[in-house]
Scaffold this active site. Structure first.
Site, PDB file in Angstrom:
ATOM      1  CG  HIS A  18     -60.194 -20.555  80.673  1.00  0.00           C
ATOM      2  ND1 HIS A  18     -60.877 -20.305  79.719  1.00  0.00           N
ATOM      3  CD2 HIS A  18     -58.872 -20.827  80.069  1.00  0.00           C
ATOM      4  CE1 HIS A  18     -60.316 -19.718  78.448  1.00  0.00           C
ATOM      5  NE2 HIS A  18     -59.199 -20.185  78.721  1.00  0.00           N
ATOM      6  CG  ASP A  71     -63.436 -17.658  81.900  1.00  0.00           C
ATOM      7  OD1 ASP A  71     -62.683 -18.761  82.001  1.00  0.00           O
ATOM      8  OD2 ASP A  71     -62.986 -16.395  82.301  1.00  0.00           O
ATOM      9  CD  GLU A  79     -57.009 -17.664  80.641  1.00  0.00           C
ATOM     10  OE1 GLU A  79     -55.878 -17.364  80.677  1.00  0.00           O
ATOM     11  OE2 GLU A  79     -57.966 -17.143  80.039  1.00  0.00           O
ATOM     12  CD  GLU A  80     -60.390 -16.044  77.783  1.00  0.00           C
ATOM     13  OE1 GLU A  80     -59.609 -15.224  77.652  1.00  0.00           O
ATOM     14  OE2 GLU A  80     -60.187 -17.045  77.051  1.00  0.00           O
ATOM     15  CD  GLU A  94     -55.673 -21.119  77.907  1.00  0.00           C
ATOM     16  OE1 GLU A  94     -56.064 -20.907  76.850  1.00  0.00           O
ATOM     17  OE2 GLU A  94     -56.094 -20.581  78.933  1.00  0.00           O
TER      18      GLU A  94
END
Ligand SMILES: [Zn+2]
Length: 384
Positions: free
Chosen positions: A72, A74, A140-141, A169
């Site tokens: 991700h 974001d 995602e966040e 991640e």
């Protein structure tokens, strides 16, 4: 064509992609990947009650196997920017560290994979033996509604199939190569509601105080759920709030509530766990406490990626480059791996997570170099 992970990470950090803003991060990746021969698709997903989010899918090669990298762009907000020693969106390199929001979680990881993939593609004259894909979301966040879930559905509808996935991640605890996440615990939220009868506090015989019943049930529900399993720690139930909402001193309330969260392992299914909790409450209530449960819908069921050739390949590549054998772990919070696991086996491996979401988030330059080399080795071995 630059394949320098530090440059790519720096450029990505400079994009203000605070969730759910795209901030130029996906446009940057699109250009970089398209130049290297990837077919790049940008998709925006939306649904009522949520903000539209931009996502990216890129693929090079048409053959199987298709190795997919997920991530991700974001980031969480920086908070008070004046509290940062290096501005959160400057991407400054100082003292052999790359500073900035997302340096660790997880623009750094994306940069390393992109650099490794571009290098592999260049070394193979633009033709990988199978296919390399990237699933990159901008959600995602946040609430994770218009991101990976829909991107996977979109890709499946186009006939895309994935054989194995690496989610970048930050998985390492202390040092590069110490941990691969090979599964995640499930997460379930519920509220226990005990009903009583309201009355004057001086005449308890005329009322039925729900707090007594609630205390009894809370005590019963804290009994161990299991002893853990081969790849998981014991499941755990934690109460997070007890609420009566009674502002009056001489009133016995009519109702009492307690909220709780359960992090559970692969010895339970979501349905089986709810049944177990309800049965334990029933036994403790012994017909005297009137209770009910309000379960929140959960999209975070437990899963585990069983050891096999893909895991062995990743472990070997990490050991070779980082000089330590990673532990297979299932600890921590949930991630988008919970959605990907329905499409193909997924392992999480990225940077060291120490400073993620913190002020002065930073990644050591040497870790970025190491992670790139590890991804590069994984890609090489994968197509051997
Ligand atoms: Zn992340």
């Amino acid at each position: 064509m630059t394949a320098d992970p530090i440059v790519i990470a720096r450029d990505l950090v400079r994009c203000r992609s605070v969730t759910p803003e795209e901030g130029g991060a996906l446009a940057y990746l699109q250009e970089l990947l398209a130049k290297a021969g990837f077919a790049v698709h940008r998709t925006t997903f939306a649904e009522p009650g949520s903000v539209p989010v931009e996502n990216l899918y890129a693929r090079i090669g048409t053959h199987k196997p298709n190795l997919v990298f997920a991530g991700h762009t974001d980031v969480v907000p920086p908070g008070d920017e004046s509290a940062w020693r290096h501005p959160p969106f400057a991407g400054e390199v100082a003292g052999d560290m790359l500073y900035g929001r997302g340096a660790v979680d997880m623009k750094g990881g994306i940069a390393c994979f992109v650099a490794a993939a571009l290098d592999y593609v260049a070394a193979n004259r633009g033709k990988p033996k199978g296919s390399i894909s990237l699933l990159i979301t901008g959600d995602e966040e946040g609430v994770a509604v218009n991101g990976t879930v829909k991107l996977l559905q979109w890709a499946a509808a186009r006939g895309e199939t994935f054989d194995h996935c690496i989610l970048g991640e930050p998985s390492n605890i202390e040092a590069m190569g110490d941990t691969i996440k090979a599964g995640r615990r499930g997460s379930l939220n519920g509220t226990l509601i005990v009903a009583g009868r309201q009355g004057h506090v001086a005449y308890p015989d005329r009322a039925d105080n729900p707090i007594r019943g609630l205390v009894t049930l809370i005590a019963a529900l804290q009994a161990p759920l299991d002893e853990g399993s081969e790849q998981f720690d014991p499941s755990h139930l934690e109460f997070t709030s007890v609420d009566v909402g009674n502002a009056t001193v001489n009133l016995i309330p009519a109702e009492a509530r307690a909220r709780f969260n359960i992090r559970y392992n692969d010895r339970h299914s979501l349905a089986g766990l709810k049944t177990l909790i309800e049965q334990r409450a029933k036994a403790a209530a012994a017909g005297r406490v009137h209770f009910s449960f309000d379960w929140q819908p959960s999209n975070a069921d437990v899963f585990v990626t069983k050891p096999g050739p893909f895991t062995e390949l990743a472990v070997a590549a990490i050991a070779e480059v980082a000089g330590r054998k990673p532990k297979l772990s299932t600890t921590g919070g949930t991630s988008d791996a919970r959605f990907i696991k329905d499409y193909c086996p997924v392992l999480e491996f990225g940077l060291v997570g120490q400073t993620m979401h913190a002020v002065d988030e930073h990644a050591p330059v040497k870790d970025l170099v190491t992670l790139t080399a590890i991804y590069r080795r994984i890609i090489e071995r994968y197509f051997e």
